[in-house]
Every structure is written in structure tokens, then in C-alpha cells.
Design a protein around this motif. Structure first.
Motif, PDB file in Angstrom:
ATOM      1  N   ALA A   1       8.369  -0.449   8.330  1.00 43.69           N
ATOM      2  CA  ALA A   1       6.635  -0.243   8.198  1.00 43.69           C
ATOM      3  C   ALA A   1       6.349   0.226   6.746  1.00 43.69           C
ATOM      4  O   ALA A   1       5.043  -0.423   6.357  1.00 43.69           O
ATOM      5  N   ARG A   2       6.905   1.089   6.207  1.00 38.71           N
ATOM      6  CA  ARG A   2       6.106   1.635   4.994  1.00 38.71           C
ATOM      7  C   ARG A   2       6.366   0.283   4.096  1.00 38.71           C
ATOM      8  O   ARG A   2       5.432   0.051   3.117  1.00 38.71           O
ATOM      9  N   ALA A   3       7.229  -0.520   4.077  1.00 37.37           N
ATOM     10  CA  ALA A   3       7.416  -1.755   3.101  1.00 37.37           C
ATOM     11  C   ALA A   3       6.325  -2.572   3.222  1.00 37.37           C
ATOM     12  O   ALA A   3       5.660  -3.196   2.521  1.00 37.37           O
ATOM     13  N   SER A   4       5.834  -2.994   4.551  1.00 43.52           N
ATOM     14  CA  SER A   4       4.987  -3.744   4.796  1.00 43.52           C
ATOM     15  C   SER A   4       3.351  -3.278   4.530  1.00 43.52           C
ATOM     16  O   SER A   4       2.478  -3.877   3.909  1.00 43.52           O
ATOM     17  N   ILE A   5       3.335  -2.041   4.783  1.00 39.39           N
ATOM     18  CA  ILE A   5       2.274  -1.348   4.325  1.00 39.39           C
ATOM     19  C   ILE A   5       1.655  -1.281   2.848  1.00 39.39           C
ATOM     20  O   ILE A   5       0.929  -1.816   2.364  1.00 39.39           O
ATOM     21  N   ARG A   6       3.026  -1.129   1.989  1.00 42.65           N
ATOM     22  CA  ARG A   6       2.863  -1.033   0.719  1.00 42.65           C
ATOM     23  C   ARG A   6       2.633  -2.498   0.065  1.00 42.65           C
ATOM     24  O   ARG A   6       1.862  -2.704  -0.715  1.00 42.65           O
ATOM     25  N   THR A   7       3.277  -3.300   0.892  1.00 45.38           N
ATOM     26  CA  THR A   7       2.922  -4.770   0.336  1.00 45.38           C
ATOM     27  C   THR A   7       1.481  -5.139   0.685  1.00 45.38           C
ATOM     28  O   THR A   7       0.527  -5.881   0.021  1.00 45.38           O
ATOM     29  N   LEU A   8       0.985  -4.852   1.626  1.00 47.01           N
ATOM     30  CA  LEU A   8      -0.491  -5.164   2.334  1.00 47.01           C
ATOM     31  C   LEU A   8      -1.537  -4.394   1.246  1.00 47.01           C
ATOM     32  O   LEU A   8      -2.483  -5.074   0.823  1.00 47.01           O
ATOM     33  N   ARG A   9      -1.015  -3.056   0.836  1.00 47.29           N
ATOM     34  CA  ARG A   9      -1.953  -2.456  -0.001  1.00 47.29           C
ATOM     35  C   ARG A   9      -2.110  -3.208  -1.367  1.00 47.29           C
ATOM     36  O   ARG A   9      -2.969  -3.261  -1.976  1.00 47.29           O
ATOM     37  N   ALA A  10      -0.993  -3.521  -1.756  1.00 48.55           N
ATOM     38  CA  ALA A  10      -0.856  -4.195  -3.174  1.00 48.55           C
ATOM     39  C   ALA A  10      -1.682  -5.599  -3.039  1.00 48.55           C
ATOM     40  O   ALA A  10      -2.270  -5.827  -4.022  1.00 48.55           O
ATOM     41  N   MET A  11      -1.370  -6.435  -1.898  1.00 53.42           N
ATOM     42  CA  MET A  11      -2.130  -7.620  -1.671  1.00 53.42           C
ATOM     43  C   MET A  11      -3.740  -7.235  -1.742  1.00 53.42           C
ATOM     44  O   MET A  11      -4.561  -8.128  -2.320  1.00 53.42           O
TER      45      MET A  11
END
Lengths: 336, 336, 336, 336
Positions: free
Chosen positions: D289-299
């Protein structure tokens, strides 16, 4: 509408075909074509040589400038045929970036003009509907299109054509893709929504069995959906491998789903022609059309033997094995 | 071969292209073509105008009968180009029922003759290999083919060509389908088995990134498989939506897998050209080629920043999240 | 081997099944399972109640610790059954990151130990082969795997098992994906290459019709490929929608291709069992197995009526319409 | 609604997740599960440990009978979370033959009762909507279903639930398939038509990015379609390989289309949570979940740098290369 369990006596189907089935095929590799050129009158003659075909879907403009609408109509009549549909070429070189959705307003105008001219010809020929297949309306790449704009232009364009002549039925033939990697009118449901948004009464759908398979729809289900909304204007048939619009002979791959589709046509009491839409690149077109008609007639006869009461009972219980057994016994004979 | 963790310094890629990228496109709908005709010399000129392109894959026979091999070679040289591959037309009208597997022995013979002539031209042009793309070898329908016979003819035919000149490398470009609904040389693994069965040393594979995506392979994995057997003769690039050979600009859809593919090219220390195989139906071909090269150069630079030791550690632990994080940080920047 | 045109008299097929067909099904949504638990002896009893089933593919270790190999064998014998295959559980919780390719050497060792124990049981039970289905060997994400390492571990692991007992045949059941998004042993061709690389003589393939359809192979073609290399150890049957391993009843979706597959089994003179591999989530397993056997027997009888000489002639001419007509007449009756 | 070219200042996204993301996973192979059991309060605790998550989609009934609604609400509050959605289990063992479309009226009644109870809990918890995911409504085989009846039951059932409480929003999460081979609420367009037919005002759609990719929709396009009809109630995110609902980490495969999707969310000014719907079978759920949130924030940050005026100009001209260049420069840096 007949009830579910008794779709009534069999209606002997009448067949039609796209005139292109009998023409010259080309693709991006055999750019020198799969066979010699075929002119409009030859194509009509070829079609007429197929027993069972009574109607053609005729593309306009035809290449021969000297041929008048009256000439083509006469050629059809002379061969015992009629035009059930007129389909404008709105996917050729002028339209490769779109017809109704072309970025250039001039091309959009040209599209609408051509569609209107097709309506005139449809009237003159006594066709059932004018068919639109906007194969170049869509996009190829992510980020290429503004989808709302695409939506607006596609819907607005067809609406304008439809409003220009409420006395003619306009039928959209949806397809998932090709030649665009993404076509705007892609599925039955999407097209019904678009028609709904148009707010006109004379736009419906040509349901192409192969396009439905290709879009990963369940054809019988999509057919009843279109019919239930009163939008079924035409039916075309062929088969494919479900990843591309291969336009193969009917029942060659998806025999069971084609049978289910024919049953659904009975249930909705479809009385229009069963039109062939094949691209027999490597077969003789006349023989390929005959093969499909032979298959369809045989399938139609098979359906006469289907015990509809038993099928109804199986379906109401969602009993997949009982339903399958009925079908397998039809096709394979009893196993006992 | 460099070790896995240190694929060595970046090798500045040199680009190639199929000559067809700069030609005229046609398909079954826009049968009047997506643009005006382009002759061989014009296509060469167009290719030469793309910065980075140093080599072309040239189809034979070219349509202009007056153009000798020497003429074409001179045209290439004059534009600073060379032929890295010669590809015979064995998928045009004469071959629509097959080239090596055509039911008629005469056409099979014609195929082999043409392939041999392509070898001669390849020698004359100084090409790296003669490429075979037998797009019409396969079948369209269930029950149409005797698969063993197909196998025998396809393998026997290529073997005969290969044995005719052990001094020339013969590269098969596999593809899942199109124009046939099923092509014989369909996947990397299937083609490697066929090459194994040929029992000759000068047959390998042109690995087309798009064909690999389309065949639902994992391109990096299939690439290392071909390389590990010493059969990687050429590399072509493009992108698609994974259901058809759309021949789109590189990295337009599958950016992450394309990046992984470029990393694998580094790992195997590929020194050949990166050839573009695009069909920019609706774009300017020169601009489309420039776009792909721009993308590839940028991706190549991005890979310079990839921490290979960290990736190795992640992969050895099968730690998908750690591996992804490295890639996402390259493409999206740090998220902190 | 019989010649192509005369595959000889019909061989009355004997049926088998995976013991799991008669067990309890669960998936990620109905985590409380699709039905009550079924123990090993109950599953054997259920299987035995299906007329035609003579052999089972038995998973080990079975959950009941008190049941010895002798007990299970006796239960089979008492019900007139035998074990044709023993399949170790190498895809359960301990192995979710891989069995032969698990990043942890201890789990890889556990895999090999379990496979060796399965060999012992196979000997004790008199099974034809020990089957490996390494469903967790593969990867889920781009950049997750080092494909060469994966290759090395998968091939090395199976080789080690095979070399431990050259007197037992080891059969790999390939599948495109699930539960991994990408399985290592994915297609017939890829698996044949891997077996070739193993360099042992006692590793072959269990050919699952559904897995072949799912991998978008042409099953008849892939079957002859495996057979031609002497690697066909077992055959399993079911159907699916070609995008997932749905494990449906035989012939329910792809009737024509299943018929073609049965014809190929005749051509190669397959004498082993026809094993069912179904997951009848929502049907009674016994009835689902009976349905598939009924279908297969009926299809087998239908093939007796196929005019093989005419089919051969059609195939040699690649005459798709003639070949189809033969098949359609078998299934639909004559249309005249 | 902001205009196309200026979607306004970035709205810092707030994240949500399905509570199941943090639970125990099982599938048909690892029937002993991918990890140990996780109870409801543990799952809440896990979710709370992910920075950025503010809301959960909570399944009911939860397994712990001693836990009251107040208990669960308190647990959420204590961890700084809230329930944004309540989703009834209507796909577990009782419902494997359907929920709203189950052949047995008693199960249909049970479905509606459970959905009504979910509405009550949604009120008590202060959720934004009650979500329906009728994963068992559909069919598996050809000829199994009467599609009109299926349509009637599915639409009638949801209508009854909706009419029971016009003050609660009911959101349907469509999916193409799984666990059924065909789900009734399959695509955005099909679901919009069904909602239209319901004739109620409080039924909308939870748009799951992965389900849209899986259904071969263009997610940005389908999103604007749902939004344009005022039916967008919720948004969930994940990724997959487009042939199955793999529920992978966000942006791991379809990075470019995910970016386009996030841009569309800006365009429609979506202010709801971005909910994660992942099944990290082989990863730590909290890290996944952390990975997806990190990715989404970066995007999301990357999108701040997108030149919207240039993109608008490119899209209006359908200039795919210009549009791509903007995106590639964002992700790969300038190539000059």
C-alpha cells in the motif's frame, strides 16, 4: 414478441451480404491485392450467383463515375437483388484522421455531406437504412485524444445526419478497433449510450456478430440488449478468433455461440436479412458466401430440434450441464 | 558477456529502420492508401533525413525495374546509409496461400528462388543478414491445416535456403499472426525449436519487440532466451496494444517493459542496430521515426542512472516492490 | 504410427481425472469455499461413481496424516481405480514465492525433497509418471525477476529431480499463468526447450487441452509438436474462454477445436487415459465429470464418421471451405 | 467544472483502501492461504500504519460476531480512519450461484436483506456510499443463462435496494469477470445502461482503474463517461496485465495510462479518496500500500509539470507525436 419458451415457428431466413464481400481485397502486406480488381457490376453479378442472397449493402460512392444510382439499382433488380443498406465510404484516404471526429472541420463537413448523399441514394434504392461505419473515428495512442471532444464530435455528427432526414433510419455498426487501435463506437452498450445522448429517434445499430465476439461481448446478450431498446436495425454475420475482426465464414470457430445467437434471433423474431460480412482473402468469395449460407441453414434446422421447454427449465435453474447436454445432443447425437 | 550486475558502460546505440517505414501505407479500408506513392529512392532519402539512422532493412524486389542493386546501394551510400538486412517480398499476391508452405510446389520453389536472390543482394549490399518474414505461412481456420505437413514444409524450406549459402546469415522474424490468423513462426520458443530441427548453423532470429509483446511474451525474457542459444541476429522496435501488431512509436504504450527490454539489450551487450519497425499510418513517417529515436535515446540515458546493484539485490530476493521503486524513482523522481 | 490419412480403428478411450475435481473448491472471494470439505477417501469414492473413470492423478501429501500410501492405494483398488499420476503440492503456502525458483535455497530444497517423495509414492502406487505443476514459479511484475536466474533454477531443479530416479518419468504440466501472473513453464514450445536444456531422458509433458487454448496455442498443433519430440507423457482435458484457466466441462466453448484435438490424438495413436481437469465450482463434480465423458464419447463417435481421405485432400490443398464443410456436416447434418 | 485546459490547482489526494487489502489471501491453489489469518481489528491497525490512508471500504458482515458496528467504528476513529464505503459480502458460499440473480428467490431475498443491512451500517458509520460488487451474478457457460431474465433480476434487485433508502448512495463496482467467467455488471457503459433502466437517482458507479483496464476500456475515457452522467461515486486504483484482475500495485505495468487517468481525475475535479484495491499475495500488504501511495504522489507531482496548453493543442490536432513527446519528456527528461 413471442414468449421466451416458444419463439414460434421457424422463419425461413433471407440472406444478404456486403457488396465488398465480392470485391478485391488488399491489406498492408499484399499491397498488390489478394486478387484482380472487381468492378461494381461484377460484384453484383457474383453476389447474385449465390443462392439465397436477396439483398446487398452497397458502398457509395462507387468508383465508376459513369454509373448512376439508377444504373446500380437496375443492375441489382436485373439480378433479383435489392439494396438493403447504403454505406458511405468515410474511412478512405480523406478520412484517415477521422470522419465525424476529424480535427479539421472541413473534413467533418465532407463526412456529413457524404452521409446525406448516402441517405438520398438509400431513398432512391429503397434501402432499409443508411449505415455508418466510422472506422477512422477514434484514436491510436494514449494521450492522443480529448475523449470528451471525441464524444461530442462523434455524437454531434451522427445527430446532424439523422436530423437532416427523420424519414431515414441511420444504423451505426460498432466495432472495437481497426483500422484505429481504438474506435469510438466500440461496443453495443457504448453505442446505445451515444444514441441515447443524440436524442433522435432514427438512429439504431447494425449488429455484426463478429464485432460482438471481437469486443468480447456475449453476442446473444448484446443482441437482446440492443433489441430491448428498440435499436436493432440490421444484422451481419461472420466469425473470428476474438482478437481481431477476421471476417471468417460463419460458424467456423464459435459454433456454439453462433447457434445461441441464432436462437436469440428467433426469440426476438428478427425478420430482416441475415447479411454476410466476410473477407475471404484466400478463398473464392462466391464459395465462401455459399459456405456460410449452407452453415446457417443447417444451424437453423438444428434449432428446430431444440427442446425449448427443457432449455427454459435448465436456464431458470442456471443448470449449465443440463443446458449443455441439450446442445451437445443436437450437435453430437445422443451419447447413450 | 558482462556479468549481470555490471552491464558495462553504455554503448551509444545506432539506429536502423525498415525501408517500408518511409513508404506508402494501405489497409483493407483505406484501399486508396494513407498517402501518395513513395518510390525506393524517395524512401531512402526520407530515412536519411532522420538523425541517427545509419542502416536500412531493404525489401526486394523493389518495384522499379530499372533500378539495379548497384543503384540502390549507391543511393544508400550517397545518403550515408547502409543495408543491414535484405528482406524478400514473400507475402504479396503470389504468396497469399503461403510461401514456404504454399500447397503448390511451384510457389514454394518461387519462394526459395526469391530468397536465394535476396541472399545474393545481401552479399552485394554488404548486409548483415537476409531476413525472412513468412507472413502468409500458417492457416486461418480450424481443420484447415495438417500441422505436421506445415511444420515440415516451413522447416524444410528455410533449411534449403540456408544450406544454399552457409556464408550468409538467415534471420527469421517471428510473429503471432497477421495477415494469417495463425502464423507458423509464431513465438520465440517455437521458432527456436524449428531452427533446432533445421540442423543448420546460419539461421537465427530477428527479435521484434512489438511481436514479442503481441505474442504475450515477456520481451526481456524472450530476448535472453534467443540470445542464450546464440540465435539473436537482429533487433527491431515499436509498440502496440498487445492484441495486434500495431507498429506504434516506441515506448508509447509499454514504457516500463520497453525500459526493461533496453536493459536486457545492455546485459547481453547487443552491438547491432536498433531498427525501427513502425507503420505511422496517420503520422509523418520521418517525424514518427525521429520521435522513437528521441524516446530511445532518453530511455537509454535513464538507464545510466539505474542502480544495478540494488536491482540485482531486489531481483535475487524477488522483491517486486523494491525493484519497482527503483524504476518509479527513475521515471517519476523521488517521492520524498 | 498410423499414417495421416488412416488413423486406424477407433480406440475406446479410458478416462481419468485429477482427484481435486472431486474435492472442495475455494477462491479469493468465496474464501469460505464453494462447498463443504471433502477428504481423500470421499474424493476417491466420488470419482469411482463416474462411469468410465479408471485412473486418478493423486496429490501428495494428502491432508490426512493417518492415511498411509498403502491405504490410499487400497482405497483406489477397492473402487476399481488406479493412480496414473502423483502430483506433489508445490504451490501451497510454503511455496508462494516459488518452488524450484524460490529465492530461498531452503524452500528449493524442500521442493526437491517433496518431488522425490512423490516419485517414491508413484512407484509404490504404480503410477505412470510423477507430475510437476510448478504454479508459483514465475513472476508477477516487470523488473521483478532475473530471467536467466529463473531459467537456471527452474531447469536445474527439475533436472535434479529427474536425475534422482531415471526410472520414473517426470511430466511437467505447463500453464501460461495463475496463480503467478507469469508462469515459467508457460507454453509447449518453451517447455520443450527447457526439457532440451535439462539434458535428461525422463522428463516430458502433461498436455492440458485447456492450458493450450489458454496459451493461445492451436492445441492440435502443439500436441503434435510435443509428440514429435517424444515428450507426450499425459493428456488432460477441459475448456475455457481462452483468457484464463477456467477449467470448464469439455467441449462447452471450443467444440470444433476440441474435435480437432481428438482427431490429433487418434493420429498419434494416443493410448493413455483422457484425464479430466475441471473445477466445477457451481456444479456437482460427479455430474460435471459425467457430462464431460458423455461429450467426449459422443465426439469420439462423431469422428468415426469423418471422411479422412476427403479431409486429407482438403488440407493438402489448404481448402478451408472444404475442410469446414466436412466438419459442419458431421455436426449439423447435411444442409441439402 | 474546470475547463479542459486549466484543471486548476492540484488537489492533494487523500487515500483510502479496501479493508481486504490488509487481510488474509487465499486462492484455489494455496488453499491454506498466502499467510496467517488477520482479524478485523488487526486489518484496521495495519491500514492505519500506512501514511496517507484516511478511509476504509469495510466489508460486512465481519467474521467476529462479538464486534458491534460501534466497536468497528470506534476502532477506525481511534486509528484516525473513517469508513468511506460499506460493502456487503454477497459473493461467499451462500451466493456462488448468484446474489441478485440467484435462481432461488430465497437467496435473492437474502441478498437484498444483506444489502439493506449494509445501508444501515453505512449510515451508522457515516460512509459515503454502500458498495455492491455482485461478483457471482453472471454466468459461466454458453446457453446457461437467459440474458433477459438475468438483466431483469440484476436491475430489479439493485433497484429494490436503492428504493429502500433514497438517502443512501448505492455504488456498483463493475468488473468484466471473476469469479464468474462472465459478470453481469461488466463494463462502464453496460452498467450505466442498467442504472438508466433502474430509474432511481441514488445508484452510481465505483470506478476501479484495474477493472477498466481489464475490461479493455480506455480508463480516462470511461471515467469521463461515468462522470458526464453524474454517476461517479467512488474511485479505486491498482494495475494488472489486462487479461485478469491481478490487483497489482498502482502504475506497475500501465504507467502511461495511469498517468492519463490521474489527469482525467483532475479534469473532473475529483475530490473523493483515491482508494487502493490490491491483493498483494506475495508482498507485505502494508508495504504494498505504501508503494502505491508513493507512486501516486510522485505521479501527481509529475502532472504539475505537464504543459496543459500544449497538450490541449496537440489533442485538438490529434497530434499523437506531440502529445507523446510531452509525456515522454515528463518521464524521461528532455532528450536534447
Amino acid at each position: 414478441m413471442p414468449s421466451d419458451s416458444s419463439p414460434g415457428a421457424r422463419h425461413h431466413p433471407q440472406f444478404g451480404a456486403g457488396i465488398w464481400v465480392f470485391g478485391q481485397f488488399v491489406d498492408r502486406y499484399a499491397a498488390d491485392a489478394y486478387g484482380p480488381p472487381v468492378d461494381t457490376l461484377q460484384a453484383i453479378q457474383r453476389a447474385a450467383s449465390v443462392d439465397g442472397i436477396v439483398a446487398l449493402d452497397v458502398n457509395m460512392p462507387w468508383p465508376e463515375k459513369h454509373l448512376s444510382v439508377r444504373d446500380v439499382k437496375a443492375a441489382l433488380t436485373d439480378h433479383g437483388l435489392r439494396a438493403n443498406a447504403i454505406t458511405p465510404h468515410i474511412y478512405t484516404r480523406d478520412f484517415v484522421k477521422g470522419s465525424f471526429t476529424h480535427p479539421d472541420a472541413a473534413v467533418r463537413g465532407m463526412t456529413i455531406d457524404r452521409a446525406k448523399r448516402a441517405i438520398e441514394i438509400a431513398h432512391e434504392m429503397g434501402a432499409d437504412y443508411m449505415k455508418l461505419w466510422p472506422g477512422q473515428d477514434g484514436f491510436d495512442y494514449p494521450f492522443q485524444a480529448n475523449y470528451r471532444q471525441l464524444n461530442e464530435l462523434a455524437i454531434g455528427g451522427v445527430r446532424e445526419v439523422a436530423e437532416s432526414d427523420p424519414g431515414m433510419r441511420i444504423a451505426i455498426e460498432y466495432k472495437f478497433k481497426e483500422p484505429r487501435t481504438h474506435m469510438f463506437f466500440s461496443t453495443a452498450a457504448r453505442t446505445l449510450l451515444a444514441i441515447d445522448e443524440m436524442g433522435v429517434d432514427n438512429v439504431g445499430i447494425v449488429f455484426d456478430l463478429g464485432h460482438s465476439l471481437f469486443a468480447r461481448e456475449t453476442p446473444s446478450d448484446a443482441l437482446q440488449l440492443v433489441h430491448s431498446r428498440g435499436k436493432l436495425y440490421g444484422v451481419e454475420m461472420n466469425d473470428n478468433w476474438r482478437e481481431w475482426d477476421d471476417d471468417l465464414a460463419v460458424g467456423s470457430v464459435h459454433l456454439i455461440e453462433t447457434l445461441e445467437f441464432l436462437l436469440e434471433l428467433r426469440r426476438i423474431d428478427w425478420k430482416g436479412v441475415w447479411a454476410l460480412d466476410q473477407f475471404p482473402f484466400r478463398e473464392d468469395p462466391v464459395e465462401a458466401a455459399r459456405a456460410s449460407i449452407r452453415t446457417l441453414r443447417a444451424m437453423d434446422r438444428v434449432l428446430d430440434r431444440l427442446d425449448l421447454a427443457k432449455l427454459k427449465a435448465a436456464q431458470e435453474a442456471q443448470d449449465s450441464l443440463a443446458a449443455q447436454r441439450l446442445i451437445h445432443e443436437l450437435l453430437l447425437g445422443s451419447s447413450e
